[in-house]
Structure formats: structure tokens, C-alpha cells
Design a protein around this motif. Structure first.
Motif, mmCIF file in Angstrom:
data_model
loop_
_atom_site.group_PDB
_atom_site.id
_atom_site.type_symbol
_atom_site.label_atom_id
_atom_site.label_comp_id
_atom_site.label_asym_id
_atom_site.label_seq_id
_atom_site.Cartn_x
_atom_site.Cartn_y
_atom_site.Cartn_z
ATOM 1 N N LYS A 194 0.804 -1.227 0.000
ATOM 2 C CA LYS A 194 0.000 0.000 0.000
ATOM 3 C C LYS A 194 0.831 1.269 0.000
ATOM 4 O O LYS A 194 0.554 2.192 -0.752
ATOM 5 N N PHE A 195 1.831 1.331 0.892
ATOM 6 C CA PHE A 195 2.528 2.604 1.045
ATOM 7 C C PHE A 195 3.217 3.069 -0.247
ATOM 8 O O PHE A 195 3.039 4.220 -0.661
ATOM 9 N N PRO A 196 3.988 2.212 -0.906
ATOM 10 C CA PRO A 196 4.610 2.678 -2.159
ATOM 11 C C PRO A 196 3.557 3.135 -3.156
ATOM 12 O O PRO A 196 3.726 4.146 -3.842
ATOM 13 N N PHE A 197 2.456 2.413 -3.195
ATOM 14 C CA PHE A 197 1.423 2.753 -4.167
ATOM 15 C C PHE A 197 0.788 4.108 -3.872
ATOM 16 O O PHE A 197 0.636 4.944 -4.770
ATOM 17 N N ILE A 198 0.443 4.356 -2.611
ATOM 18 C CA ILE A 198 -0.214 5.641 -2.339
ATOM 19 C C ILE A 198 0.792 6.791 -2.428
ATOM 20 O O ILE A 198 0.437 7.906 -2.778
ATOM 21 N N THR A 199 2.056 6.500 -2.133
ATOM 22 C CA THR A 199 3.076 7.536 -2.287
ATOM 23 C C THR A 199 3.178 7.923 -3.768
ATOM 24 O O THR A 199 3.314 9.089 -4.126
ATOM 25 N N TRP A 200 3.089 6.929 -4.594
ATOM 26 C CA TRP A 200 3.139 7.160 -6.044
ATOM 27 C C TRP A 200 1.946 8.012 -6.480
ATOM 28 O O TRP A 200 2.084 9.024 -7.156
ATOM 29 N N ASN A 201 0.771 7.591 -6.050
ATOM 30 C CA ASN A 201 -0.446 8.287 -6.458
ATOM 31 C C ASN A 201 -0.557 9.696 -5.927
ATOM 32 O O ASN A 201 -1.251 10.519 -6.485
ATOM 33 N N ASN A 202 0.096 9.940 -4.786
ATOM 34 C CA ASN A 202 0.003 11.269 -4.194
ATOM 35 C C ASN A 202 1.254 12.105 -4.471
ATOM 36 O O ASN A 202 1.546 13.053 -3.747
ATOM 37 N N ASN A 203 2.013 11.699 -5.462
ATOM 38 C CA ASN A 203 3.165 12.476 -5.947
ATOM 39 C C ASN A 203 4.330 12.611 -4.971
ATOM 40 O O ASN A 203 5.068 13.596 -5.014
ATOM 41 N N GLY A 204 4.499 11.646 -4.095
ATOM 42 C CA GLY A 204 5.713 11.570 -3.264
ATOM 43 C C GLY A 204 5.934 12.741 -2.327
ATOM 44 O O GLY A 204 4.992 13.249 -1.725
#
Ligand code: TRP
Length: 466
Positions: A30-40
Motif C-alpha cells: 500500500k505505502f509505495p502505491f499511495i506515495t506514487w499516487n500522491n506524488n511523493g
């Protein structure tokens, strides 16, 4: 209760077990994915603030409620706060039950990719293989899904069966060091890749212009999920701690390790992704995309020593998931053990079996099973949660964890007396940096307001954390 209640054999054993509960698919999937989606960048910073301002105080609150009462979620809240609060514990047990039922299915996928990557390491990655199609085939293969999740459930059950010391703690002592070593190997390999600079900049250079308000709530919601908070898992683990150890120190270590591992996993994945031209556009379309579609292939084309690191990576995912599933089952089983006097072996088998019935529903959600693959309660349009699996995940992440977490902060901050909480947190074991007044301020004001805002966001603005 006839038998003596379980206890951790040592502080290190407890910390490893609790860290194992926290580190799981939330960190790697989850974390890598949401970081990706929320522009890091800015998102990561906000997440770190949520972890410290909300996650850490609630971690201390859950552990202290458990240790004070030496009971699992339901009994602990009843005794520490009042009879009606048993309902909040019951809500947590239900949440653990549902979360475990679908978490096991994703964990099963890691077994599939482990066996695939082992094969590829020997025979080479098949030329022209479409990874997306492979993923689609495996999730929609009902027999395979049932087999994988049954295997994972049996592993979980057989560990919880042996109890706190001989089961949970023993596995955590072996698994966590292995997990750290594998992750370190992957990190070294990833940092040597051409995309690592860009990955680090993406993750650690905040650009607040790219931060959306919904990201803040997503960061807050994820801080519950990743730390296993809001459903009594840490109350239960706290109930096995003895009085010679500091809850404050333990909380700090667990939260720190969980956060470091999430960041390391993200650096690894993004370094790989940024090393491949065009890959950025492919990931991000689905939650599972990065972990199970983009990465397997890249191990064989991009990653140095990918032949070895590929299978190791999926072992890592499986091990991380296992130390989380055992804690979820423990929440459910310990409720039956403590509140209904059922003996551990029997309780574990009963609860594990009952959860598996629902795991079947989750496992079949991607096959052509009517209702299971088509039901639609939450979300619309692009955001629609279709099928049993997505519906359950949405309900747990968006409703159950935030509401449970809210109740627990209110319990610890407003319903328990100052003496009761201070007595657990401040004793001869407490570290010098800890200021009780600061904790109390956070648990009474900062955490409930922050968590309350998640709930309001979900109800009124339809924000989605899953
Ligand atoms: N923390 C786990 C992860 O990051 C998932 C999780 C959420 C969990 N709540 C839990 C695990 C309660 C155990 C108990 O993957």
C-alpha cells in the motif's frame, strides 16, 4: 480461565512480534502505491507527521490499555473504561476478522510469485510474457486462489495454535531479522541502479504544490493501517507485556522500524521503476500493479542479481504478511480465549476456520462468481469498489479502523483517569525524553481531532483510503 495467560519471554521478543504485526502488506504494497499516487515528497512528509502526532500516541494508548488489564481487546476496554466499551473491542475483533479474511488472499499472491520467480530464475524470464495478463490469469483462477489462501491460512493457524511464546514470538524472532537482511540486500542493489537518484528525489523532496487535501487524509488513514492500530491488535499484544519494560520505548521502536521499512521498500521499488524508460506510465493504474505486475519482470531485466533477489523479494512479502496475519488471528482467537474461556488450541482452530469461510469469498472475488465479483456498495465511476474483496477492504480501511481508532483515543484521553494512564507510561522504565503531559495533549486533542476529520471526510466528502 484455567490456564495461565501467555506472556512474551522477553522485551526483544515482544518488540519483534509487534513490529512484525505492523510491517506487512501495508508497507510493501500500500505505502509505495499511495506515495506514487500522491506524488511523493510532500505526501511522505505529511505521512511522517501523522505517524508521530497520531500513530505514536495511539500506539502507546493501545499498549497501555492491554498491559494494564492483561486482557485482550474486548475485556481490556471493558475493564479499563467501562462495560459498554466492550462493544468497541468487539468492533475491533470483527475488524480483525474481516481484514484477515482478505489480507490472506493478497498474501497468497506472494506465494504464487515466489514460485514463479524461482522458476524464472532457473529457466529465464519467458520472452514476450505479458505480466499484466499473467496476473489477471492467476487472480481469476478460482482453484489456484483457494489453494494459495488455504496454504497461507494454515500457516497462520499453525503458528497462533502454539501460543504467544512458542508460536508468535518464535516466528517473529526468526522472520524479522531475515526480513531486514533481504530488504537491505535489495536496497543496496536498488541504490546502484540508474533510477535511484530520481526515486530519492521523488520520495524525499517535498513539493507542496503537488499535495492535495485528500492526500492528508489518506496519509492519516494509512498511518492506522500500517501500525496495526484502531482494532485492538496492539491492546492484545500489550496484554502479554510484563511490568519491567517501558511501553513508551517499545512504541517508539515499533513505530520507527515500521516507518523505516516502508520508506526503504518505497526507495527500492521506485529505483527500479525510474530505471526503466516508460515504466512510470505503466504503474499506478492499480494497487496491485507495482508489486505484482511491474516488479516481477523488472527483476529479470533491470535489477543486478535479480535472479536471486526476485524470489527473495517475494519471500520477504510472504514473511511480512505472515507476521501480520498471525497478529490478526490472535486478536480474534484471544477474544474467544479470554472472554469465553475456550482453550487456545480449540479457539485457534475455530476462529481460523471461521475466517477461512470468508477468505473463500475474497479469494473468489476475481473469478466469474456472481455477486462476489460484481457486488457494488461503495464508490462510483473510476473509484467504484467492485466485488467482495474491494468492498471488504474499503469498509475496513475507511470505516472500521478510523472509527475504532477514534473510540480508543477518546477512551484513553477522556474516559480513563490521568492516574490510570500515567501509572502505565511513567515509571522507572520510562525514557527521559518522554513527557507525559505532551502525550496527554496529543491523545486528548490532536489525535481525536485528526481522526475525527478522517471520519467526517469519509462521510461527507467520500474520501477513499483503501
Ligand atoms: N499493519 C499491517 C500492515 O501494514 C496491516 C494491519 C492493519 C494489521 N491492522 C492490523 C495487522 C491489525 C495486524 C493487526 O500490513
Amino acid at each position: 480461565m484455567t490456564e495461565q495467560r501467555g506472556n512474551w519471554s522477553s522485551n526483544a521478543g515482544f518488540i519483534l512480534a509487534a513490529t512484525g504485526s505492523a510491517i506487512g502488506l501495508g508497507n510493501l504494497w500500500k505505502f509505495p502505491f499511495i506515495t506514487w499516487n500522491n506524488n511523493g515528497g510532500a505526501f511522505v512528509l505529511v505521512y511522517l507527521v501523522c505517524i508521530v502526532a497520531v500513530g505514536l500516541p495511539i500506539m502507546m494508548a493501545e499498549l497501555l490499555i492491554g498491559r494494564k488489564t492483561q486482557k485482550s481487546a474486548v475485556g481490556a476496554l471493558k475493564e479499563a473504561v467501562g462495560p459498554l466499551w466492550g462493544l468497541v473491542g468487539g468492533w475491533g475483533v470483527l475488524c480483525g476478522f474481516i481484514l484477515l479474511s482478505y489480507y490472506t488472499v493478497i498474501a497468497g499472491w506472494s506465494l504464487f510469485y515466489f514460485s514463479k520467480t524461482i522458476g524464472w530464475s532457473f529457466s529465464g524470464f519467458p520472452a514476450g510474457l505479458d505480466s499484466g495478463a499473467l496476473f489477471g490469469e492467476q487472480v481469476s483462477n478460482a482453484g489456484l486462489q483457494l489453494g494459495l489462501s488455504l496454504g497461507f491460512s494454515c500457516a497462520t493457524i499453525s503458528i497462533v495454535y502454539f501460543g504467544v511464546q512458542r508460536g508468535i514470538e518464535r516466528i517473529a524472532r526468526v522472520s524479522l531479522p531475515i526480513l531486514f537482511v533481504i530488504l537491505l540486500l535489495l536496497l543496496f542493489s536498488a541504490l546502484g541502479m540508474s533510477g535511484s537518484g530520481e526515486a530519492l528525489a521523488f520520495i524525499f523532496r517535498p513539493d507542496f504544490a503537488k499535495l492535495e487535501p485528500s492526500s492528508i487524509l489518506e496519509a492519516l488513514g494509512h498511518s492506522f493501517f500500517t501500525l496495526s492500530l484502531g482494532m485492538g491488535a496492539m491492546i492484545t499484544y500489550g496484554s502479554y507485556i510484563d511490568r519491567n519494560h517501558s511501553i513508551v520505548k517499545a512504541s517508539a521502536v515499533i513505530v520507527l522500524l515500521d516507518t523505516v521499512i516502508a520508506l526503504v521498500a518505497t526507495v527500492i521499488m521506485f529505483s527500479v521503476i525510474f530505471s526503466v524508460p516508460g515504466m512510470e506510465d505503466q504503474v499506478g493504474s492499480s494497487t496491485v500493479g507495482m508489486l505484482f505486475i511491474s516488479l516481477p519482470e523488472l527483476f529479470y531485466s533491470e535489477v543486478p542479481f535479480g535472479n536471486i533477489l526476485g524470489p527473495l523479494f517475494y519471500v520477504l512479502v510472504a514473511v511480512a504478511a505472515l507476521t501480520s496475519t498471525i497478529s490478526l488471528l490472535e486478536v480474534v482467537a484471544s477474544y474467544i480465549i479470554d472472554e469465553h474461556g475456550v482453550e487456545r488450541h480449540k479457539a485457534t482452530l475455530m476462529c481460523g476456520g471461521a475466517v477461512f469461510v470468508f477468505t473463500i469469498l475474497a479469494a473468489l472475488s476475481f473469478s466469474d462468481v456472481p455477486i462476489l465479483s460484481t457486488m457494488h456498495i461503495f464508490g462510483d465511476g473510476d473509484n467504484a469498489k467492485i466485488g467482495w474483496f474491494s468492498t471488504a477492504d474499503h469498509f475496513v480501511s475507511n470505516w472500521m479502523l478510523p472509527t475504532g481508532g477514534f473510540a480508543i483515543t477518546v477512551a484513553a484521553g477522556w474516559f480513563m483517569t490521568r492516574e490510570a494512564t500515567e501509572g502505565e507510561l511513567v515509571d522507572h522504565t520510562a525514557p527521559a525524553w518522554f513527557k507525559y503531559g505532551v502525550w496527554r495533549f496529543f491523545i486528548r486533542f490532536v489525535a481525536p481531532i485528526a481522526v475525527g476529520s478522517i471520519i467526517i471526510a469519509v462521510i461527507f466528502f467520500g474520501v477513499d483510503f483503501s
